[in-house]
Design a protein around this motif. Structure first.
Motif, short mmCIF file in Angstrom:
data_model
loop_
_atom_site.label_atom_id
_atom_site.label_comp_id
_atom_site.label_asym_id
_atom_site.label_seq_id
_atom_site.Cartn_x
_atom_site.Cartn_y
_atom_site.Cartn_z
N LYS A 174 47.17 38.26 48.31
CA LYS A 174 46.39 37.44 49.24
C LYS A 174 46.01 38.24 50.47
O LYS A 174 44.99 37.99 51.11
N VAL B 279 43.19 43.00 49.47
CA VAL B 279 42.00 42.73 48.66
C VAL B 279 41.58 44.01 47.95
O VAL B 279 41.32 45.03 48.59
N ASP B 280 41.50 43.94 46.62
CA ASP B 280 41.25 45.15 45.82
C ASP B 280 40.00 45.91 46.24
O ASP B 280 40.00 47.15 46.26
#
Length: 301
Positions: free
Chosen positions: A42, A45-46
């Protein structure tokens, strides 16, 4: 004999460094990353990470780089220190002929001269503060950091992971960081004032600048981490990071992703400083106590 000892030590260090480099994957696997409580997607973030994959960036980029760089710069540091020791030993006998001095006198020299720098205190209060804040502060911070790493990540001692021990270590790291920061800023101010009897060499400024950047980026790392977490009682022990985090929360940026790249910058500066110590005047932090203790063993000293 001395040359053989130096060569043997360098060979052992080189073999150890190569072992860490070749086995970096053992210290940089995805399970290892998850064990360090870094599996909260959460927050991470990729799309902001290299390859758009958080775990891959953590393992392949961050930790592989860490062990390779650490091994390389540690070898340079050790080679530099061993070289200094070899040159110094050519003109000296035993470093600590304890049989020639009493235990009481040696302890007295160690505490008042090597640690507290009584002679420097008498010469200049300002120089004494700068020396003590930078040298003692850095060595103490490094020791506390090692305790933090080994007790939480290696041995996983509950007292330091979820107990009061971890909070004490976090408080000490912030406190010692402030001490070093104040010392480096004072050093910059002092060196900016032109004095006829003071020569500021380029290597002096470089070493102080690296130390300043280590502490600054360390505080930023702490602040970026706290900026995305709820404020708890434990947060107040990281009082410098929490103060900065309160400012960063007002700016809508992906602080966890910025934390990733700041960590790489911070680690790089730390490794460069480590390798630079033997070739700068910061080697005095190691050499001064040894020299003072050696002189204490001289009946004429």
């Amino acid at each position: 004999m001395r040359r053989s000892w130096i060569r043997l030590s360098l060979a052992v260090l080189l073999i150890g460094g190569l072992f860490l480099m070749l086995n970096a994957q053992a210290f940089a696997s995805e399970p290892y990353v998850k064990q360090t409580k870094k599996d909260c997607m959460k927050c991470h973030v990729d799309k902001y990470y290299p390859g758009k994959d958080f775990f891959k960036a953590e393992t392949k980029t961050k930790w592989h780089y860490h062990w390779w760089a650490f091994s390389l710069f540690l070898f340079v540091f050790s080679a530099g220190v061993l070289g200094k020791v070899y040159v110094w030993s050519m003109g000296h006998g035993k470093v600590l002929p304890i049989d020639e001095v009493g235990q009481k006198r040696m302890v007295n020299f160690l505490f008042f001269e090597a640690i507290l720098q009584r002679k420097l205190f008498k010469e200049s209060r300002l120089r004494w503060f700068i020396y003590l804040s930078e040298s003692f502060g850095f060595m103490a911070l490094f020791f506390v950091f090692l305790v933090f790493v080994f007790t939480r990540l290696v041995f996983k001692i509950d007292f330091f992971m979820s107990g009061a021990g971890g909070l004490i270590l976090e408080f000490l790291m912030d406190l010692l960081g402030l001490l070093i920061l104040s010392g480096t800023i004072t050093s910059f101010i002092r060196r900016s004032i032109k004095r006829p009897n003071m020569i500021t060499e380029r290597e002096d400024l470089m070493a102080v600048l690296l130390l300043f950047l280590i502490v600054l980026t360390g505080f930023l790392l702490e602040a970026f981490r706290l900026a995305v977490l709820p404020v708890t009682f434990e947060s107040y022990f990281s009082f410098v990071g929490l103060a900065l985090a309160s400012l960063f929360r007002q700016i809508p940026l992906a602080w966890t992703d910025i934390h990733f790249y700041t960590w790489i910058v911070h680690a790089t500066i730390v490794f460069i400083f480590l390798a630079y110590i033997p070739f700068s005047k910061f080697i005095h932090f190691i050499a001064c106590p040894v020299t003072i203790l050696a002189s204490s063993s001289d009946p004429q000293g």
